[in-house]
Design a protein around this motif. Structure first.
Motif, PDB file in Angstrom:
ATOM      1  N   GLY A 124      11.382 -70.845  30.798  1.00 49.53           N
ATOM      2  CA  GLY A 124      10.989 -70.771  29.343  1.00 49.53           C
ATOM      3  C   GLY A 124       9.689 -70.093  29.245  1.00 49.53           C
ATOM      4  N   MET A 129      11.777 -75.804  27.082  1.00 45.25           N
ATOM      5  CA  MET A 129      10.242 -75.577  26.793  1.00 45.25           C
ATOM      6  C   MET A 129       9.402 -76.348  25.740  1.00 45.25           C
ATOM      7  SD  MET A 129       7.916 -72.212  26.597  1.00 45.25           S
ATOM      8  CE  MET A 129       6.148 -72.254  26.528  1.00 45.25           C
ATOM      9  N   ARG A 143      13.344 -75.194  34.506  1.00 45.16           N
ATOM     10  CA  ARG A 143      13.524 -74.879  32.926  1.00 45.16           C
ATOM     11  C   ARG A 143      12.181 -74.416  32.149  1.00 45.16           C
ATOM     12  NH1 ARG A 143      16.908 -79.251  33.164  1.00 45.16           N
ATOM     13  NH2 ARG A 143      15.514 -80.640  32.092  1.00 45.16           N
TER      14      ARG A 143
END
Length: 276
Positions: A202, A1, A198
């Motif tokens: 995150g 992140m 992703r």
């Protein structure tokens, strides 16, 4: 992140447009090259096929690069995918807010809910369908403001954590719109899709909100979905209630009641006060 900084969002947005333009130019160059080949006399077709295969191989691997070259290039491809995904999220933010505004206008014009709306909607009909009868103009305005507040925090660097269940649903719509944006420009592949996943992983602390999309039952209190961690019938009236005292929800949208009425509509207390 950490890769999704405000700078990478804006750089990525520019990159989406640049990649699209470059692909258009590449297609034009290939078209001109094809006409030139057809015009040349006496060219051996077998040689032409071999040249074409070589060009395909170079495009996939690059001059003088084998398996080792592909491995060395992996970090660069990952960084490019993150940049493109970030840009797609910024672009998707603009699209999502514009189209949610259109949805608000549609519900206002028809003075109806999503369940009874006779016109096409952009996004509100993608929310959990079991509550479509409670998604009225007031709810739509609060959801729009929530989307603006969340995407602003993403892009100005002030984002810390999602503030409420409504923000979790906004993020779901935002990521889906980013996928559609990349696909539209021919930039959606495994790497960019993984980068978006992703990012979402995150930001989400859990996926408890997904039970809202389960098939409805006659009695919500008997629905096994309510038995998940942190999920109870009372959350139905608290879509805009902060998860805790440290979370931010925009003042226009926030539920003012400390204890939501069990089984109440997502629109909460504002459904009775005309949104004042």
């Amino acid at each position: 992140m950490a890769s999704f900084t405000p700078a990478s969002f804006h750089e990525g947005r520019d990159r989406v447009g640049q990649d699209h333009d470059e692909r258009d130019r590449d297609e034009e160059d290939r078209d001109e090259e094809g006409l030139d080949r057809q015009a040349r006399d006496g060219q051996d077709r077998d040689e032409e096929d071999r040249d074409g295969q070589n060009r395909v191989g170079q495009n996939r691997v690059g001059p003088g690069r084998g398996e080792e070259g592909r491995d060395e290039a992996a970090p660069g491809r990952a960084a490019e995918a993150v940049e493109l995904a970030a840009g797609a999220l910024v672009y998707a933010s603009d699209v999502l807010i514009d189209e949610l505004y259109d949805d608000v206008q549609t519900l206002a014009d028809e003075a109806t809910t999503v369940a009874d709306c006779g016109s096409e909607l952009w996004h509100l009909d993608a929310l959990p369908p079991r509550y479509a009868g409670t998604y009225d103009e007031l709810f739509a305005r609060r959801f729009l403001v929530t989307a603006i507040a969340l995407t602003t925090r993403f892009t100005d660097g002030s984002f810390q954590r999602l503030g409420c269940l409504a923000e979790e649903l906004v993020l779901k719509l935002l990521v889906e719109q980013a996928h559609a944006t990349l696909d539209l420009y021919g930039l959606l592949d495994t790497d960019t899709a993984d980068a978006l996943d992703r990012f979402a992983d995150g930001v989400y602390e859990d996926r408890d909100f997904e039970w809202l999309y389960d098939d409805p039952t006659e009695d919500p209190d008997d629905d096994p979905a309510y038995e998940g961690p942190g999920v109870t019938p009372s959350t139905l009236g608290g879509w805009f209630t902060p998860f805790d005292d440290d979370r931010y929800v925009h003042p226009y949208a926030v539920d003012e009641r400390a204890e939501p009425d069990p089984g109440s509509a997502p629109s909460g207390h504002r459904a009775s006060d005309g949104g004042s």
